[in-house]
Scaffold this motif. Structure first.
Motif, mmCIF file in Angstrom:
data_model
loop_
_atom_site.group_PDB
_atom_site.id
_atom_site.type_symbol
_atom_site.label_atom_id
_atom_site.label_comp_id
_atom_site.label_asym_id
_atom_site.label_seq_id
_atom_site.Cartn_x
_atom_site.Cartn_y
_atom_site.Cartn_z
ATOM 1 N N UNK A 209 89.949 44.542 53.879
ATOM 2 C CA UNK A 209 90.973 44.615 52.838
ATOM 3 C C UNK A 209 91.749 43.324 52.654
ATOM 4 N N UNK A 210 91.355 42.270 53.364
ATOM 5 C CA UNK A 210 91.998 40.958 53.192
ATOM 6 C C UNK A 210 90.923 39.927 52.871
ATOM 7 N N UNK A 211 90.464 39.172 53.856
ATOM 8 C CA UNK A 211 89.507 38.094 53.594
ATOM 9 C C UNK A 211 88.137 38.608 53.186
ATOM 10 N N UNK A 212 87.763 39.805 53.647
ATOM 11 C CA UNK A 212 86.447 40.342 53.310
ATOM 12 C C UNK A 212 85.309 39.502 53.842
ATOM 13 N N UNK A 213 85.458 38.978 55.060
ATOM 14 C CA UNK A 213 84.448 38.096 55.645
ATOM 15 C C UNK A 213 83.065 38.756 55.657
ATOM 16 N N UNK A 214 82.093 38.068 55.071
ATOM 17 C CA UNK A 214 80.724 38.583 55.049
ATOM 18 C C UNK A 214 80.227 38.815 56.468
ATOM 19 N N UNK A 215 79.462 39.893 56.662
ATOM 20 C CA UNK A 215 79.049 40.268 58.007
ATOM 21 C C UNK A 215 77.698 39.649 58.354
ATOM 22 N N UNK A 216 77.619 38.346 58.194
ATOM 23 C CA UNK A 216 76.404 37.615 58.573
ATOM 24 C C UNK A 216 76.771 36.155 58.721
ATOM 25 N N UNK A 217 75.922 35.413 59.442
ATOM 26 C CA UNK A 217 76.170 33.998 59.634
ATOM 27 C C UNK A 217 77.493 33.732 60.339
ATOM 28 N N UNK A 218 78.055 32.561 60.099
ATOM 29 C CA UNK A 218 79.300 32.193 60.773
ATOM 30 C C UNK A 218 80.476 33.061 60.318
ATOM 31 N N UNK A 219 80.468 33.471 59.049
ATOM 32 C CA UNK A 219 81.547 34.342 58.586
ATOM 33 C C UNK A 219 81.486 35.689 59.294
ATOM 34 N N UNK A 220 80.269 36.140 59.624
ATOM 35 C CA UNK A 220 80.126 37.377 60.381
ATOM 36 C C UNK A 220 80.679 37.243 61.791
ATOM 37 N N UNK A 221 80.459 36.070 62.394
ATOM 38 C CA UNK A 221 81.038 35.824 63.710
ATOM 39 C C UNK A 221 82.555 35.832 63.659
ATOM 40 N N UNK A 222 83.118 35.251 62.610
ATOM 41 C CA UNK A 222 84.571 35.269 62.436
ATOM 42 C C UNK A 222 85.081 36.689 62.201
ATOM 43 N N UNK A 223 84.297 37.488 61.497
ATOM 44 C CA UNK A 223 84.657 38.884 61.274
ATOM 45 C C UNK A 223 84.750 39.621 62.613
ATOM 46 N N UNK A 224 83.706 39.479 63.424
ATOM 47 C CA UNK A 224 83.698 40.154 64.740
ATOM 48 C C UNK A 224 84.800 39.601 65.646
ATOM 49 N N UNK A 225 84.994 38.294 65.613
ATOM 50 C CA UNK A 225 86.034 37.703 66.454
ATOM 51 C C UNK A 225 87.415 38.206 66.059
ATOM 52 N N UNK A 226 87.648 38.354 64.759
ATOM 53 C CA UNK A 226 88.933 38.879 64.301
ATOM 54 C C UNK A 226 89.202 40.242 64.921
ATOM 55 N N UNK A 227 88.187 41.075 64.978
ATOM 56 C CA UNK A 227 88.362 42.403 65.582
ATOM 57 C C UNK A 227 88.549 42.317 67.091
#
Length: 544
Positions: A367-385
């Motif tokens: 509901x904010x950045x909507x980081x794609x769940x693949x590649x480096x953005x996916x890693x940032x998504x998982x790291x955020x959690x």
């Protein structure tokens, strides 16, 4: 000499423009920035400016503004909320918010109802006694009918409480004189009822009704598999308690009882004690889930001012006992819900606290950045959690679930007592990356997350060997530099602002460095110790 604004202050026209305040004693002085005033003084300032605001808005001589609330931004911009009266009568639907510049200049306003508030007459055809009788009769007509799906039907009506009050009803845009009456009764399940009715002062027709007494929030206790003995906010309707929390957006916990679809069955019982701490008790995992949702809500609310996952005040719900031998947990945007499996042998539920915080934080990212769940953005998504899941654990500070930088250390998915991930040195799990490289984006997102997890640990705690809450850590840096952390609280603010203000769906690690530096500049200033620490921590994980 600095003086506090007197409650009885009045504002002159010149003071309104110049930003000066004239107190009742007649002494004028330059007003401090309203943002530096306490709440009582902000309300007093709003009250003092009510006449000038009414004039600026072109309100009639018979209309008065009565202050209800005041919000002042850091730059001094003011948002004053007022109720209105007409010839001394409360106006229902007359509320408005006046937006002012720091010097008192009215910039704009938001009104509940536009247009005139003048009723055709201020002389009622019905007496107060007649209005009371008609209001009570209208409520009696609803006996046996449920007010809504969550309430028991009304069983009896005792009558009007007190004398009806004359008001101006304007909420529907057609101002008219009305009575506001309180009618008391009892619901079929024994819950008291107190309904406020607005009725036309000429005909007695019901214009509005509102039930004052809602189903109660109750203070329950639970014993979870992972959280241990905790307090729970539950809902009492009649004699039945449910694992539903109206104080946190109505979030609740249900059981799927082995199914893999549907909303499940809401936990309910006639006592307010839940679970026994054993996985064999169905309620124990539910206690973990309900408590985890509550603490995650509180963490975001009290740390960032965020009201729920979508920041809209709506609580998500949790489903436990998903499928059979399901060794996972997940967040699903489509149902706006958390789901937990029971693990191997259906005896190891995935309801650990940092798992709850982790999965629900996926909803925040969505509901904010909507980081794609693949590649480096996916890693940032998982790291955020991982980052926020760990911070939720620190926020709760439970004796049975020691706060740490280890992810999923209690659910023992590996079968040897080791956690799923380590934030101080991610490679200790055998697969995660400690540092950025050109191949990080090709890793599974749970492993490419290591770069950001490591960055956050370094930013918060610094490098080298240390013990935190009895847990030993030894965090290296790519360039061998010794780093000093800025603390969890500041690191959390940097990451949250970067996520919610600067990151986008395609943010990679290089862009994440820029986003967090921008966040640190906003929060602490360019060139500040915090800003420099963000830069050094990224360099420490080879993101330059």
């Amino acid at each position: 000499m600095k003086r506090k604004l007197a409650v009885g202050a009045v504002l002159s026209a010149s003071a309104l423009l110049a930003g000066a305040i004239q107190v009742s004693a007649g002494m004028a002085y330059a007003a401090p920035n309203p943002a530096s005033l306490g709440r009582a003084d902000q309300l007093a300032l709003a009250a003092a400016q009510a006449p000038a605001a009414a004039k600026a808005l072109g309100l009639g001589a018979r209309e008065k503004l009565v202050v209800k609330d005041a919000v002042v931004d850091a730059d001094g911009t003011r948002h004053f909320r007022y109720e209105r009266t007409y010839d001394g009568l409360p106006v229902l639907g007359g509320d408005l918010v006046v937006h002012q510049a720091a010097n008192g200049r009215v910039k704009s306003s938001d009104k509940a109802v536009a247009g005139s508030l003048a009723p055709a007459s201020l002389s009622p055809k019905l007496t107060a006694g007649q209005a009371a009788a008609q209001a009570a009769g209208a409520v009696r007509a609803t006996v046996g009918l449920a007010h809504d799906a969550d309430e028991a039907a009304l069983a009896s009506v005792s009558g009007a409480s007190g004398s009806p009050e004359l008001v101006v009803w304007a909420a529907d845009g057609a101002p008219r004189l009305a009575y506001r009456t309180t009618v008391e009764g009892v619901r079929a399940d024994g819950t008291p009822s107190r309904q406020r009715l607005v009725t036309d002062a000429d005909s007695g027709a019901v214009l509005s009704s509102h039930e004052d007494i809602q189903t109660a929030n109750a203070n329950g206790t639970g014993n979870g598999v992972f959280v241990g003995s905790v307090s729970l906010t539950t809902t009492l309707t009649g004699t039945t308690y449910t694992l539903k929390d109206a104080t946190r957006g109505g979030q609740y916990t249900s059981t799927l009882a082995g199914k893999t679809s549907g909303k499940g069955t809401l936990y309910s019982k006639t006592t307010n004690t839940w679970g026994n701490g054993l996985a064999s008790n169905s309620e124990s995992a539910a206690v973990d889930a309900q408590y985890g949702a509550a603490v995650t809500w509180d963490f975001y609310k009290n740390t960032f001012g965020r009201s729920g996952i979508r920041n809209d005040g709506v609580g998500a719900y949790s489903r436990v006992h998903y499928g059979s031998n399901y060794v996972n947990a997940f967040w699903d945007d489509s149902c706006f819900c958390m789901t937990y499996g029971d693990g191997s042998g259906n005896t190891h539920p995935l309801t650990e606290l940092d798992v709850s915080g982790h999965e629900m934080s996926h909803g925040v990212t969505s509901n904010t950045a909507g980081l794609n769940y693949s590649g480096e953005s996916g890693g940032l998504n998982e790291a955020t959690s991982d980052i926020f899941g760990s911070l939720v654990e620190f926020y709760a500070n439970l004796p049975k679930d020691n706060p740490d930088y280890l992810i999923g250390e209690l659910i023992d998915i590996n079968g040897n007592g080791t956690p799923l991930r380590y934030m101080d040195k991610p490679s200790k799990d055998g697969a995660s990356a400690d540092y950025w490289s050109s191949t990080v984006g090709s890793k599974d997102v749970h492993y490419s997350s290591g770069v950001a997890n490591h960055f956050f640990y370094l930013l918060a705690e610094g490098s080298g060997a240390k013990t935190i809450n009895g847990v030993s850590y030894n965090s290296p840096t790519y360039n061998g530099a010794a780093l000093t952390g800025i603390g969890r609280a500041k690191a959390a603010q940097v990451w949250y602002r970067a996520l919610t203000v600067y990151m986008t769906s395609t943010t990679n690690y290089k862009a994440a460095r820029t986003a967090t530096l921008n966040a640190a500049k906003d929060l602490y200033g360019a060139g500040s110790a915090e800003y420099n620490a963000v830069a050094a921590a990224w360099t420490g994980v080879n993101v330059n």
